[in-house]
Motif scaffolding. Structure first.
Motif, PDB file in Angstrom:
ATOM      1  N   ALA A 153     -11.957  -9.087 -24.398  1.00 34.38           N
ATOM      2  CA  ALA A 153     -11.017  -7.968 -24.484  1.00 34.38           C
ATOM      3  C   ALA A 153     -10.251  -8.020 -25.805  1.00 34.38           C
TER       4      ALA A 153
ATOM      5  N   TYR B 102      -3.237   2.499  -9.211  1.00 32.31           N
ATOM      6  CA  TYR B 102      -2.190   1.521  -9.531  1.00 32.31           C
ATOM      7  C   TYR B 102      -0.893   1.836  -8.777  1.00 32.31           C
TER       8      TYR B 102
ATOM      9  N   THR C  61      -8.968  -2.729 -12.927  1.00 27.88           N
ATOM     10  CA  THR C  61      -7.709  -2.968 -13.641  1.00 27.88           C
ATOM     11  C   THR C  61      -6.510  -2.572 -12.790  1.00 27.88           C
ATOM     12  N   SER C  62      -6.584  -1.418 -12.150  1.00 20.08           N
ATOM     13  CA  SER C  62      -5.439  -0.949 -11.360  1.00 20.08           C
ATOM     14  C   SER C  62      -5.188  -1.845 -10.157  1.00 20.08           C
ATOM     15  N   GLU C  63      -6.261  -2.213  -9.465  1.00 21.54           N
ATOM     16  CA  GLU C  63      -6.101  -3.057  -8.268  1.00 21.54           C
ATOM     17  C   GLU C  63      -5.499  -4.411  -8.654  1.00 21.54           C
TER      18      GLU C  63
ATOM     19  N   ASP D 130     -14.145  -0.295 -12.249  1.00 22.11           N
ATOM     20  CA  ASP D 130     -12.977  -0.812 -12.961  1.00 22.11           C
ATOM     21  C   ASP D 130     -11.946  -1.297 -11.935  1.00 22.11           C
TER      22      ASP D 130
ATOM     23  N   ARG E  82      -4.853  -4.094 -23.465  1.00 21.52           N
ATOM     24  CA  ARG E  82      -6.099  -4.800 -23.769  1.00 21.52           C
ATOM     25  C   ARG E  82      -7.274  -3.943 -23.319  1.00 21.52           C
TER      26      ARG E  82
ATOM     27  N   LYS F   8      -9.134  -8.394 -19.234  1.00 20.61           N
ATOM     28  CA  LYS F   8      -8.426  -7.288 -19.888  1.00 20.61           C
ATOM     29  C   LYS F   8      -6.922  -7.443 -19.733  1.00 20.61           C
ATOM     30  N   LEU F   9      -6.522  -7.848 -18.548  1.00 24.62           N
ATOM     31  CA  LEU F   9      -5.098  -7.978 -18.278  1.00 24.62           C
ATOM     32  C   LEU F   9      -4.535  -9.291 -18.816  1.00 24.62           C
TER      33      LEU F   9
ATOM     34  N   VAL G 299       0.851  -4.006 -19.090  1.00 23.98           N
ATOM     35  CA  VAL G 299      -0.076  -3.700 -18.004  1.00 23.98           C
ATOM     36  C   VAL G 299      -0.413  -2.215 -18.012  1.00 23.98           C
TER      37      VAL G 299
ATOM     38  N   ILE H 203      -4.024  -0.253 -18.299  1.00 20.74           N
ATOM     39  CA  ILE H 203      -4.541   0.735 -17.342  1.00 20.74           C
ATOM     40  C   ILE H 203      -4.864   2.047 -18.048  1.00 20.74           C
TER      41      ILE H 203
ATOM     42  N   SER I 136      -3.716  -5.044 -11.311  1.00 24.01           N
ATOM     43  CA  SER I 136      -2.335  -4.839 -11.772  1.00 24.01           C
ATOM     44  C   SER I 136      -1.366  -4.747 -10.602  1.00 24.01           C
ATOM     45  N   ARG I 137      -1.818  -4.104  -9.530  1.00 25.19           N
ATOM     46  CA  ARG I 137      -0.960  -4.013  -8.336  1.00 25.19           C
ATOM     47  C   ARG I 137      -0.681  -5.407  -7.775  1.00 25.19           C
TER      48      ARG I 137
ATOM     49  N   ASP J 154     -13.901  -9.145 -15.435  1.00 27.63           N
ATOM     50  CA  ASP J 154     -13.596  -8.409 -16.677  1.00 27.63           C
ATOM     51  C   ASP J 154     -12.167  -7.872 -16.642  1.00 27.63           C
TER      52      ASP J 154
END
Lengths: 423, 307
Positions: free
Chosen positions: B146, B272, A234-236, A232, B153, A268-269, B20, B24, A238-239, A264
C-alpha cells in the motif's frame, strides 16, 4: 483448518445476503417439500438390491466453484474404501462408491438423490455433501426414505438428530473449535477481539459459538461479516478498528477473494494487530498471502494437520495419510478436509459392524454409542469421537486442536499440512 | 505540557478518523472506478447507437479470463495481454452486432433487450465451458504494497483503476467530438435523418460495438486483478453499473465516471458508517432521490425533445 462452508458465488456487490439466503432457503424448502411429497409413495427402508457390496452414493461437487473441495471428498472416500476393502470390507462386503456431481447446487443434489432413492438399487449410505448448502437441502428426503447419511456439513441444521435421526457429520461442532479458540485467546490475556467472519451458515455458527464461549472465557468479540465474494474489506476493518481491539480473528473466509481482501485491507489501513486464522478459513487464502501478511499470524488447526504434531505418530493417521497421498499427490485443501470423508466410512464400518446390519435405524443407534477412538477402527481425528443420541457430530476436545505461529510458506500442498514457523 | 497533549489529541483524531477515512475514500473511489469503467464501455454503444448492451460487462469478464490465461500459462507481458484482449473483444463485439443487432433491422424496439441479454448468456456459457465455474485469483501487478497518499493508504491496483477511469473518460469525450463521434450522436438522435445526411448508420453501429467490446475486454485483466475472476462478474456488474449510469446520466461520459465514483464511495462509506447490511438500501434510496429530482441523472441530457 477445515474448509469454509456455504460459499455463494452469485454476487460480490454487498447484496443483502440474509434476504437472499432466506429466499434460497425458501426455494430449497419448497423443492424439498415437493420432492418429499413426490416420494411419499416410494416406500422406506434402506435395503440395497445388491447384497454383495455396501453401496455408497457420494454427492459432491465435481464441477463448479467447489470442485477442488469435491476432489478432497473423492480422495478421502476412495482412500477409505480401499483401506476398508483390504481389511475385509464391511460385514464381509466390499464398499462400492458411486460418485455423482451435485454441482454445489441443492436442487441438483435433490434431483440426483430422488432418482437414486426411487431406483431398485438404493444405496446403503449417502455421502451427503461437503458443505451445509447442499446437505441441508437433501436431509428431509434422506430421512423420509430412512437412508443413513454422513457428510462434512458444518451447520448444526444438517445434523439435528430429532429431525434427521439417520444423518451424521464428521465436521467438528462450532462450539468445540470456537471454545478452544476462546480458551486460547483468554490464556493469551486477550479480552477484546475483533472478528471478520464469512456471511454464511459457517460464519453464523462461528459467531454464535464465539459469543457464548467468549462469555465463558471472558473474551468479548465484535463481529463484521464479509460476503464470499467481497472485493474490499476496508470499511469492515475500519469499523472494527474503532473499538481498539487487541487482536483480529478471521473465520470462515473462503478460497475466493475474502482472505486476500482482508489481508490487503489490513495493509491499506496500516493495522498492525495480532492476527489469528480460525478453523474454517480456506488454505488457499494462506497460500495466496505474502510473507509479510503471514509472518507472525497464529493459526488454529486440527492437531493432526500441523507438521510435527505428536498426533501424526498415530498408526491410523499414517495409514490415512499414505492412502490419501496415493489418491491425491497435490492437495489444494488441508489434510483435515480429506479426513472428514475418510472418517465417514470408518464410522459407517464401526456402526454397521456393531449393529450387525446395514439398516439405517440400527446403524444410527450403533453409531450413537461410539464414544472412544477404540470403538472406531481407523479413527484418528480426535482422542474420543463421542457420538451420542443427541449428538450427531463428533466431539472435539481442546487438545484435539493446535495453535501454531505460521511459517512462510505456511502450507505444504504435498503433505497437506500446515507449516509452523520453526519449519 | 498542554501543547504536547493537544498535539497528541490531534494526532489521535487524525489517525483514528481522517487517516482511516481517506483510506476508505481511496477504496471507494477504486471500487467506483470499476463501475465507471464498465459504464464508460456501456455508454459507447448507448451514445452512438442508442442501444443498452446488457452483454457489455461480459466482455470485461471475457478479457479477465483471457488475461489470466495469457499471464498464467503463456507468461505474456502486460502490454501484449491488453492488446490481445482488446483485439479479441473487438472481434466478439463485431460478432454481437452482426448476430444480435443487425438482424433486427432499423426499427428494433425492445427486441435488443432480448438479443443482448441472449448474447450475454451465450458468452457466459462459453466461458463456463472453457474455464468452468471456478474462481481464479488474478494479480496483474507484482506490487501489493500500500502507498501513502493524501492522508490515506491505497494499493497500486486501486490507483491504476482510478487513473484509468479518468483517462478513458477523457479519451471518449475527445472521441465524441470527432467525425465518428458526431456521426454516432446523429445516428442515435434520428437514424433516418442521419442517413439522409450521408451517414452510414450501420457502419457507425458496427464500429461502436467493436470499440466498446475491445475497450471492455482490454480493461478485463486490470479490473480482474481488483475483483478477481469468475463467471458471475458480468451479471454482478450489470446492476450496480446501471445504477451508476442512472445517477451520472445516460449518454454522458463524464456522468459515467461521476456516477461510478459516487456509487463506489457511497457503498463503502455506508458500510463503514452503518454496517454491511445497509449499503444497497441506501444506494437504491439515493438512486431514487436522484431520479426524482433529475430524471435524466446528474449530467444526463437536460431537456426532453418534443415530437
Amino acid at each position: 483448518m477445515i474448509l469454509p462452508d456455504s460459499t455463494n458465488n452469485h454476487t460480490y456487490w454487498k447484496v443483502n445476503m440474509s434476504t437472499r439466503n432466506r429466499f434460497t432457503a425458501l426455494v430449497a424448502s419448497a423443492v424439498a417439500g415437493s420432492l418429499i411429497l413426490a416420494g411419499c409413495g416410494g416406500g422406506t427402508g434402506s435395503a440395497s438390491s445388491d447384497d454383495d457390496t455396501v453401496d455408497v452414493l457420494v454427492l459432491t461437487p465435481m464441477s463448479g466453484p467447489l470442485v477442488t473441495l469435491g476432489d478432497t471428498a473423492i480422495a478421502g472416500l476412495t482412500a477409505a474404501a480401499k483401506v476398508i476393502n483390504e481389511e475385509g470390507g464391511i460385514l464381509g462386503r466390499d464398499v462400492k462408491l458411486t460418485f455423482e456431481d451435485n454441482r454445489f447446487d441443492p436442487m441438483t443434489a435433490q434431483n440426483i438423490l430422488q432418482e437414486a432413492l426411487t431406483s431398485d438399487d438404493r444405496p446403503d449410505m449417502v455421502f451427503s455433501g461437503v458443505t451445509s448448502t447442499e446437505t441441508v437441502a437433501i436431509m428431509p428426503l434422506l430421512t423420509q426414505y430412512k437412508v443413513l447419511s454422513m457428510g462434512s456439513a458444518a451447520s448444526p441444521l444438517a445434523t439435528d438428530p430429532e429431525k434427521y435421526p439417520y444423518g451424521f457429520s464428521m465436521f467438528p461442532r462450532a462450539v468445540d473449535y470456537e471454545g478452544a479458540m476462546a480458551k486460547f485467546l483468554s490464556e493469551k490475556g486477550l479480552t477484546k477481539v475483533a472478528a471478520i467472519i464469512s456471511d454464511s451458515e459457517t460464519g453464523k455458527a462461528a459467531q454464535d459459538a464465539l459469543t457464548s464461549q467468549g462469555e465463558e472465557y471472558g473474551v468479548e468479540f465484535e463481529f463484521e461479516k464479509l460476503d464470499a465474494e467481497s472485493v474490499d474489506a476496508t470499511s469492515e476493518l475500519s469499523r472494527l478498528m474503532r473499538n481498539e481491539p487487541q487482536a483480529l480473528l478471521l473465520e470462515g473466509l473462503t478460497s475466493g477473494a475474502p482472505m486476500t481482501v482482508v489481508l490487503d485491507g489490513k495493509d491499506k489501513l496500516g493495522w498492525d494487530i495480532p492476527t489469528f486464522f480460525g478453523m474454517t478459513d480456506a488454505v488457499s487464502g494462506i497460500q495466496n498471502a505474502t510473507e509479510e501478511q503471514i509472518r507472525g499470524t497464529v493459526l488454529q488447526g486440527a492437531a493432526f494437520g500441523i507438521k510435527g504434531s505428536d498426533r501424526q505418530q498415530d498408526d491410523d493417521f499414517k495409514i490415512f495419510q499414505e492412502a490419501v497421498d496415493a489418491e491425491l499427490p497435490t492437495k489444494d485443501y488441508q489434510l483435515s478436509n480429506h479426513a472428514l470423508s475418510y472418517s465417514a466410512l470408518m464410522v459407517l464400518r464401526a456402526g454397521a459392524e456393531k449393529a450387525d446390519s446395514l439398516e439405517a435405524p440400527e446403524v444410527a443407534e450403533a453409531i450413537e454409542s461410539l464414544k472412544t477412538d477404540e470403538d472406531i477402527p481407523g479413527w484418528f481425528q480426535t482422542v474420543n469421537p463421542g457420538f451420542a443420541d443427541d449428538q450427531h457430530q463428533g466431539t472435539w476436545a481442546p487438545e484435539d486442536f493446535e495453535f501454531v505461529e505460521l511459517g512462510f510458506p505456511g502450507y505444504d500442498p504435498t503433505s497437506g499440512l500446515y507449516l509452523p514457523a520453526e519449519n | 505540557m498542554p501543547g504536547a497533549g493537544f498535539l497528541r489529541l490531534t494526532d489521535a483524531i487524525y489517525e483514528t478518523y481522517i487517516g482511516v477515512s481517506m483510506t476508505i475514500v481511496w477504496a471507494g473511489l477504486s471500487l467506483g472506478a470499476v463501475y465507471a469503467l464498465v459504464a464508460l464501455c456501456l455508454n459507447i454503444t448507448l451514445s452512438n447507437t442508442g442501444i443498452f448492451n446488457f452483454a457489455q460487462p461480459h466482455f470485461l469478464m471475457l478479457g479477465g479470463f483471457v488475461g489470466f490465461e495469457l499471464q498464467s500459462r503463456w507468461g505474456m507481458p502486460l502490454l501484449l495481454i491488453l492488446i490481445v484482449c482488446g483485439i479479441l473483444g473487438g472481434f466478439v463485439g463485431y460478432l454481437e452486432e452482426r448476430l444480435a443487432i443487425r438482424p433486427l433491422g432499423t426499427h428494433r424496439g425492445h427486441a435488443v433487450l432480448v438479443t443482448t441479454v441472449g448474447f450475454a448468456v451465450a458468452l457466459e456459457g462459453a466461458i463456463i465451458v472453457y474455464w468452468s465455474t471456478d474462481p481464479y485469483p488474478f494479480k496483474l501487478m507484482a506490487s501489493t504494497q500500500a502507498l501513502d497518499l493524501l492522508g490515506g493508504r491505497v494499493l497500486p491496483v486501486d490507483l491504476v483503476l482510478i487513473v484509468l477511469a479518468i483517462s478513458v473518460m477523457a479519451l471518449l469525450v475527445l472521441a465524441q467530438r470527432t467525425k465518428w463521434g458526431l456521426a454516432g450522436t446523429a445516428a442515435t438522435l434520428d437514424s433516418d435523418v442521419a442517413r439522409l445526411r450521408g451517414i452510414n448508420v450501420e457502419r457507425v453501429t458496427t464500429g461502436a460495438f467493436i470499440a466498446a467490446g475491445a475497450l471492455a475486454a482490454a480493461l478485463g485483466p486490470v479490473v480482474g486483478s481488483k475483483i478477481g475472476i469468475n463467471h458471475t462478474i458480468g451479471n454482478n456488474l450489470v446492476v450496480l453499473t446501471f445504477a451508476a449510469l442512472a445517477v451520472g446520466g445516460f449518454g454522458s461520459y463524464v456522468g459515467c465516471v461521476l456516477g461510478g465514483l459516487i456509487t463506489g464511495l457511497l457503498q463503502l462509506a455506508t458500510t463503514y458508517a452503518f454496517g454491511d447490511e445497509w449499503p444497497l438500501i441506501i444506494l437504491l434510496a439515493f438512486l431514487l432521490a436522484v431520479l426524482l429530482l433529475r430524471p435524466t441523472g446528474i449530467l444526463g441530457a437536460r431537456s426532453l425533445r418534443s415530437v
